[in-house]
Design an enzyme around this catalytic site. Sequence first.
Site, PDB file in Angstrom:
ATOM      1  N   GLY A  58       8.476  10.246 -33.949  1.00 41.79           N
ATOM      2  CA  GLY A  58       9.261   8.948 -34.314  1.00 41.79           C
ATOM      3  C   GLY A  58       8.792   8.218 -32.872  1.00 41.79           C
ATOM      4  O   GLY A  58       9.538   8.273 -31.853  1.00 41.79           O
ATOM      5  N   THR A  59       8.380   7.265 -32.979  1.00 42.73           N
ATOM      6  CA  THR A  59       7.898   7.021 -31.436  1.00 42.73           C
ATOM      7  C   THR A  59       7.568   5.383 -31.574  1.00 42.73           C
ATOM      8  O   THR A  59       7.272   5.002 -32.613  1.00 42.73           O
ATOM      9  CB  THR A  59       6.366   7.506 -31.070  1.00 42.73           C
ATOM     10  OG1 THR A  59       6.726   9.195 -31.015  1.00 42.73           O
ATOM     11  CG2 THR A  59       5.875   7.272 -29.864  1.00 42.73           C
ATOM     12  N   VAL A  60       7.876   4.734 -30.560  1.00 38.98           N
ATOM     13  CA  VAL A  60       7.374   3.381 -30.198  1.00 38.98           C
ATOM     14  C   VAL A  60       6.245   3.240 -29.148  1.00 38.98           C
ATOM     15  O   VAL A  60       6.162   3.907 -28.141  1.00 38.98           O
ATOM     16  CB  VAL A  60       8.378   2.334 -29.988  1.00 38.98           C
ATOM     17  CG1 VAL A  60       9.514   2.337 -30.938  1.00 38.98           C
ATOM     18  CG2 VAL A  60       9.343   2.905 -28.858  1.00 38.98           C
TER      19      VAL A  60
END
Length: 534
Positions: free
Chosen positions: A352-354
Amino acid sequence: MDYLYQPYTSKRTSAISNKGMVATSQPLASQAGLDMLKKGGNAVDAAIATAAALTVVEPTSNGIGGDAFAIVWMKDKLYGLNSSGHSPSTISIGSLKEKGYEEIPKYGFIPVTVPGAPGAWAELSERFGSLPLTEVLAPAIDYAENGFPVTPVLGKFWEAGYNKFREVLEGEEFSHWFDTFAPKGRAPKIGEVWKSPGHAETLKKIAETKAEAFYHGEIADKIDNFSKEYNGYIRKKDLQNFQPQWVNPVSVNYRGYDVWEIPPNGQGMVALSALNIMEGFDVQSKEEVGTYHQQIEAMKLAFADGEKFIADEAHMKVGVDQLLNREYAAHRRSLIGEEALQPEAGDPPKGGTVYLAAADSDGNMVSFIQSNYMGFGSGLVVPGTGISLQNRGHNFSMDPGHVNSLEGNKRSYHTIIPGFLTKDNKAVGPFGVMGGFMQPQGHLQVIMNTIDFHLNPQAALDAPRWQWMENKTVWVEPDFPIHIAESLRRKGHNVEVQVETGAFGRGQIIWKDEETGSLFGGTESRTDGSISAY
């Protein structure tokens, strides 16, 4: 760099500016970064403002309770920051087995590790920032305090996260997540305004104390008390013992360009290893089955090595130099034939990463990534704070003999990786593709799209992607060329068309044209991607 100007049939073209640019997955966040540039801040100020805003406006992928990594190009020099947190000091394989666990769970307190993101913001601001942290975090505080309207892709993932948590989370400790992220008993709808006052107060304290309150003060006390109440492992002393680490980025030279990643515990080494293998192939065309076959096989071999050898660098038995050894890459390359392989780790020579990208008018650039892991993370929100705790400890091994085995005060194998590209000791720019174990695969594809196939930044991101999953299984997007997919099947690959495009990562690119000084940016079409520039 003629690829910057190549025409392409995608619906969007690269953004171009000459003063400053921020590229990320959420328009409000990129605008927060641009605001800092317009106020006289630099690329680091813009990156911090964007990262902090993303914890509010894209909570499905990251939060205050997650980790962060950065590669910074400042005054013609490259710096790396590893701000991933370690495991609690008292946790161990034995203690979990005594409680009946044979594997590390995904949710709850057991996989919670020390959050590194607030420390990254403070560390970057202190060393390179030109604006006060209170000013840099102001947009994020405003979004949390007064709310923002949920965007389309965000709303989709928020609803999916809510539905998943409603099924799998049991226990009073998880009630605070639902109070925070589903205050009306459901995920917020697209266009609906969501706010988190507790999140705003936490950001204010981080800004005012340069993160001291988070690791040594009242926020640390709240995390400690919450953990004690539900027999968690993390304690205030674990937070007090945390410090972001400045590291030297590592690279391989790929066809005249230097591709940079953060050294372990991150999986950036997987991308570099795969590029090292591909360097020896004479790649003629993008849309050939041989090209895709070689890319997939190189990635499989690199992942096999990564799974066996990459961990907290202090615990690794095989070093970076050995994994990136050219002769070793040639040996791994020789294993690739006409048929799909069952990947196995090799034997390197002993020794889940930005995601967001930011650039300013002075030539400074930042490649920054942060994540809670698996979307919303552990399912735990520290009461009254908006802090969604990460579950990064799920990546540890329960095998005591593995280099990534669970131990106290240890960083786990990490999926999030920022990338950077240089040529002849000059910055080309930051790039990244978020999304779990898709990330090094996205790095390989974006870099080859740029260097081998001469696609401009937007085209490099828009091109259909593939993802190797396990064994001989490869996922491809719906618009992946059908004839290539069929040819790969004939080579023994189990090719599956995956309708959910979220499985293929979300990337951002900013390249600088050395001749004109202009910035060329690409943003992800698979999400609410946005470039803010002036």
